[in-house]
Design a protein around this motif. Structure first.
Motif, PDB file in Angstrom:
ATOM      1  N   VAL A  97      68.555 -57.261 -43.846  1.00 24.42           N
ATOM      2  CA  VAL A  97      67.251 -56.782 -43.385  1.00 24.42           C
ATOM      3  C   VAL A  97      66.502 -56.119 -44.536  1.00 24.42           C
ATOM      4  O   VAL A  97      65.306 -56.345 -44.730  1.00 24.42           O
ATOM      5  N   SER A  98      67.224 -55.309 -45.329  1.00 21.24           N
ATOM      6  CA  SER A  98      66.585 -54.655 -46.467  1.00 21.24           C
ATOM      7  C   SER A  98      66.067 -55.663 -47.483  1.00 21.24           C
ATOM      8  O   SER A  98      65.014 -55.468 -48.094  1.00 21.24           O
ATOM      9  N   THR A  99      66.777 -56.766 -47.653  1.00 21.40           N
ATOM     10  CA  THR A  99      66.335 -57.812 -48.573  1.00 21.40           C
ATOM     11  C   THR A  99      65.004 -58.401 -48.120  1.00 21.40           C
ATOM     12  O   THR A  99      64.071 -58.569 -48.914  1.00 21.40           O
ATOM     13  N   VAL A 100      64.914 -58.717 -46.824  1.00 24.56           N
ATOM     14  CA  VAL A 100      63.665 -59.273 -46.289  1.00 24.56           C
ATOM     15  C   VAL A 100      62.523 -58.270 -46.446  1.00 24.56           C
ATOM     16  O   VAL A 100      61.406 -58.626 -46.840  1.00 24.56           O
ATOM     17  N   LEU A 101      62.800 -56.993 -46.169  1.00 27.87           N
ATOM     18  CA  LEU A 101      61.765 -55.971 -46.273  1.00 27.87           C
ATOM     19  C   LEU A 101      61.324 -55.761 -47.717  1.00 27.87           C
ATOM     20  O   LEU A 101      60.138 -55.522 -47.989  1.00 27.87           O
ATOM     21  N   LEU A 102      62.257 -55.869 -48.652  1.00 33.21           N
ATOM     22  CA  LEU A 102      61.893 -55.761 -50.060  1.00 33.21           C
ATOM     23  C   LEU A 102      60.930 -56.877 -50.459  1.00 33.21           C
ATOM     24  O   LEU A 102      59.903 -56.638 -51.110  1.00 33.21           O
ATOM     25  N   LEU A 103      61.244 -58.106 -50.071  1.00 38.06           N
ATOM     26  CA  LEU A 103      60.373 -59.232 -50.394  1.00 38.06           C
ATOM     27  C   LEU A 103      59.034 -59.102 -49.684  1.00 38.06           C
ATOM     28  O   LEU A 103      57.981 -59.470 -50.228  1.00 38.06           O
ATOM     29  N   GLN A 104      59.055 -58.568 -48.480  1.00 43.12           N
ATOM     30  CA  GLN A 104      57.816 -58.395 -47.724  1.00 43.12           C
ATOM     31  C   GLN A 104      56.922 -57.339 -48.363  1.00 43.12           C
ATOM     32  O   GLN A 104      55.701 -57.498 -48.435  1.00 43.12           O
ATOM     33  N   ASN A 105      57.527 -56.257 -48.873  1.00 45.63           N
ATOM     34  CA  ASN A 105      56.749 -55.157 -49.433  1.00 45.63           C
ATOM     35  C   ASN A 105      56.331 -55.394 -50.873  1.00 45.63           C
ATOM     36  O   ASN A 105      55.234 -54.997 -51.284  1.00 45.63           O
ATOM     37  N   GLU A 162      71.268 -67.277 -49.314  1.00 41.46           N
ATOM     38  CA  GLU A 162      71.720 -68.486 -48.616  1.00 41.46           C
ATOM     39  C   GLU A 162      71.861 -68.205 -47.121  1.00 41.46           C
ATOM     40  O   GLU A 162      71.468 -69.025 -46.276  1.00 41.46           O
ATOM     41  N   SER A 163      72.398 -67.028 -46.778  1.00 43.40           N
ATOM     42  CA  SER A 163      72.536 -66.651 -45.367  1.00 43.40           C
ATOM     43  C   SER A 163      71.174 -66.510 -44.702  1.00 43.40           C
ATOM     44  O   SER A 163      70.984 -66.925 -43.547  1.00 43.40           O
ATOM     45  N   LEU A 164      70.214 -65.934 -45.405  1.00 43.99           N
ATOM     46  CA  LEU A 164      68.865 -65.785 -44.846  1.00 43.99           C
ATOM     47  C   LEU A 164      68.211 -67.143 -44.628  1.00 43.99           C
ATOM     48  O   LEU A 164      67.513 -67.361 -43.629  1.00 43.99           O
ATOM     49  N   SER A 165      68.442 -68.051 -45.541  1.00 47.05           N
ATOM     50  CA  SER A 165      67.887 -69.398 -45.399  1.00 47.05           C
ATOM     51  C   SER A 165      68.473 -70.080 -44.171  1.00 47.05           C
ATOM     52  O   SER A 165      67.748 -70.712 -43.380  1.00 47.05           O
ATOM     53  N   ASN A 166      69.795 -69.935 -43.992  1.00 43.66           N
ATOM     54  CA  ASN A 166      70.447 -70.537 -42.824  1.00 43.66           C
ATOM     55  C   ASN A 166      69.964 -69.904 -41.518  1.00 43.66           C
ATOM     56  O   ASN A 166      70.001 -70.537 -40.459  1.00 43.66           O
ATOM     57  N   LEU A 206      61.429 -56.187 -37.789  1.00 42.56           N
ATOM     58  CA  LEU A 206      62.692 -55.455 -37.686  1.00 42.56           C
ATOM     59  C   LEU A 206      62.565 -54.132 -38.430  1.00 42.56           C
ATOM     60  O   LEU A 206      63.117 -53.941 -39.506  1.00 42.56           O
ATOM     61  N   THR A 207      61.791 -53.203 -37.875  1.00 39.00           N
ATOM     62  CA  THR A 207      61.530 -51.944 -38.577  1.00 39.00           C
ATOM     63  C   THR A 207      62.119 -50.731 -37.858  1.00 39.00           C
ATOM     64  O   THR A 207      61.780 -49.598 -38.167  1.00 39.00           O
ATOM     65  N   GLY A 208      62.975 -50.937 -36.874  1.00 41.12           N
ATOM     66  CA  GLY A 208      63.561 -49.788 -36.178  1.00 41.12           C
ATOM     67  C   GLY A 208      64.496 -49.017 -37.086  1.00 41.12           C
ATOM     68  O   GLY A 208      65.297 -49.593 -37.823  1.00 41.12           O
ATOM     69  N   LEU A 209      64.410 -47.681 -37.032  1.00 37.21           N
ATOM     70  CA  LEU A 209      65.225 -46.839 -37.890  1.00 37.21           C
ATOM     71  C   LEU A 209      66.565 -46.546 -37.240  1.00 37.21           C
ATOM     72  O   LEU A 209      66.643 -46.294 -36.038  1.00 37.21           O
TER      73      LEU A 209
END
Length: 324
Positions: free
Chosen positions: A7-15, A40-44, A69-72
Motif C-alpha cells: 500500500v505504501s508503494t502505491v501511495l508513494l507513486l501516487q504522491n 510484480e505482485s502489484l501488477s498481478n 486505501l487511506t485508512g490509518l
C-alpha cells in the motif's frame, strides 16, 4: 507487514509520480530486489502502472489512477503527533509507521494542498539536540517506549549519581520527555513519580504485569512542575555580581535561563561606568565557578566572600600559568 508495504508503494507513486526502484527501496527501507518482487505482485493485483528502463526510467502509475486505501492503522494514528520530528519518531521505533501515515494523509489531500504539505516538510526541520553536544546514546529507548504505550511495568538496572551507583528498580512508565537531546523517563516507583535519564538505564526488561495510570495525569504539567522543583533543589544559595554592559548582553548565550531571569529581575540602575549589580541563584562553588568564569573580566563577584576568594585564586593561578 508486506501488505502495508505494498500500500505504501502505491501511495508513494501516487504522491511523488515516477520513482526508480532505488528511490522506492530507500523510501521503504528495503532492498531493490524486494521492490522488484513487490511491483510484480502489484501488477498481478491489477494496479495500473508502467515501468520504463534506463537512467531516467522508473515506475509510474497510469494517469488518473488514485487509490482510496487511506485508512490509518492505530500505530500510524499514534505517530501523527511526531510528524514534525522524524528523528524522534525513529528513536521511539515509529519511523516506519510515521512514514506510512504521512503517505496516507498526503494521498487524501487535493493536489494543491499536497504541494503545500510537501513544501512545509522541505523547508522546516527540527533538530532537538543543543549546540556543541550530541544527543544521548539510548539503546533501551525503544523498549521503554513500548512499555509506555502498553502500560507495562519495566524491570531495570539504573546508574545514578549517588551511592550505591547501580540500583535495580521495577517501575511503571508514565511517559517520555525529550529535552535538549536527552530522553527522560517519568515513572512511578514505590508510590512516587520519579524521573530517570534513559541513557543511564543499563538493562531493561518489559514485564508481563500491566498497571493503571493515575487518573488525570498530565505529562506536560508534571514536567513543568518537575523543572521548577529541580531548580529549587539545586539552587540553595545566591551570589551577588557586578556585570559590565557586555556581560549583560552575553548572559542569555552563556548562562542558564534561571540565572538570566534572576539577573533581569534584580538588576540595579547602571553606575557611572555602566555596570549593574544583580543577585542570582547559585549552586555549590564547584558548579557556580565554571558558570561565572564564562563571563571573564566582565563580571565581578561581590558576595559570598568564599566564592569571591575562590575565583580570585583561580585568576592568580591562571596569571602565573601564562606569565612569560
Amino acid at each position: 507487514m508486506r501488505a502495508s508495504r505494498l500500500v505504501s508503494t502505491v501511495l508513494l507513486l501516487q504522491n511523488r509520480g515516477r520513482m526508480t526502484a532505488k528511490e522506492l527501496a530507500e523510501a521503504l527501507e528495503v532492498s531493490t530486489r524486494t521492490v522488484y518482487r513487490d511491483m510484480e505482485s502489484l501488477s498481478n493485483a491489477g494496479i495500473p502502472f508502467y515501468a520504463e528502463p534506463g537512467h531516467d526510467g522508473g515506475y509510474e502509475l497510469l494517469d488518473g489512477y488514485r487509490t482510496r486505501l487511506t485508512g490509518l492503522t492505530a500505530g500510524e494514528a499514534e505517530s501523527l503527533c511526531l510528524t514534525g520530528m522524524p528523528g524522534v519518531a525513529a528513536d521511539l521505533g515509529l519511523g516506519a509507521v510515521l512514514t506510512a501515515a504521512q503517505l496516507k494523509l498526503t494521498a487524501a489531500l487535493p493536489a494543491g494542498l499536497r504541494d503545500r504539505a510537501g513544501r512545509i516538510s522541505e523547508r522546516f526541520h527540527l533538530d532537538a539536540p543543543s549546540w556543541y553536544q550530541d544527543g544521548d546514546h539510548t539503546p533501551h529507548l525503544t523498549l521503554v517506549a513500548e512499555a509506555v504505550w502498553n502500560q507495562r511495568e519495566v524491570r531495570m538496572r539504573y546508574e545514578r549519581w549517588a551511592a550505591p551507583h547501580e540500583v535495580a528498580r521495577t517501575v511503571q512508565p508514565y511517559g517520555l520527555v525529550l529535552k535538549a537531546g536527552h530522553w527522560y523517563l517519568v515513572a512511578r516507583t514505590d508510590g512516587r513519580l520519579r524521573t530517570y535519564r534513559v541513557s543511564r538505564i543499563l538493562h531493561a526488561e518489559v514485564q508481563p504485569a500491566t498497571f493503571d495510570r493515575e487518573p488525570g495525569f498530565d505529562l506536560a504539567a508534571h514536567w513543568r512542575d518537575y523543572l521548577k522543583q529541580f531548580d529549587a533543589r539545586r539552587y540553595h544559595g545566591t551570589a551577588t555580581l557586578r556585570l559590565s554592559p557586555h556581560a549583560v548582553a552575553r548572559l542569555p548565550d552563556l548562562l542558564e535561563p534561571a540565572i538570566v531571569d534572576a539577573a533581569r529581575r534584580t538588576a540595579t540602575e547602571p553606575g557611572p561606568d555602566g555596570w549593574i549589580e544583580v543577585t542570582v541563584p547559585a549552586e555549590s562553588a564547584e558548579h557556580t565557578l565554571p558558570q561565572l568564569l564564562k563571563l571573564g573580566a566582565d563580571a565581578e563577584i561581590v558576595a559570598p566572600r568564599e566564592l569571591r576568594e575562590r575565583i580570585a585564586q583561580i585568576a592568580r593561578d591562571m596569571a602565573r600559568l601564562y606569565q612569560d
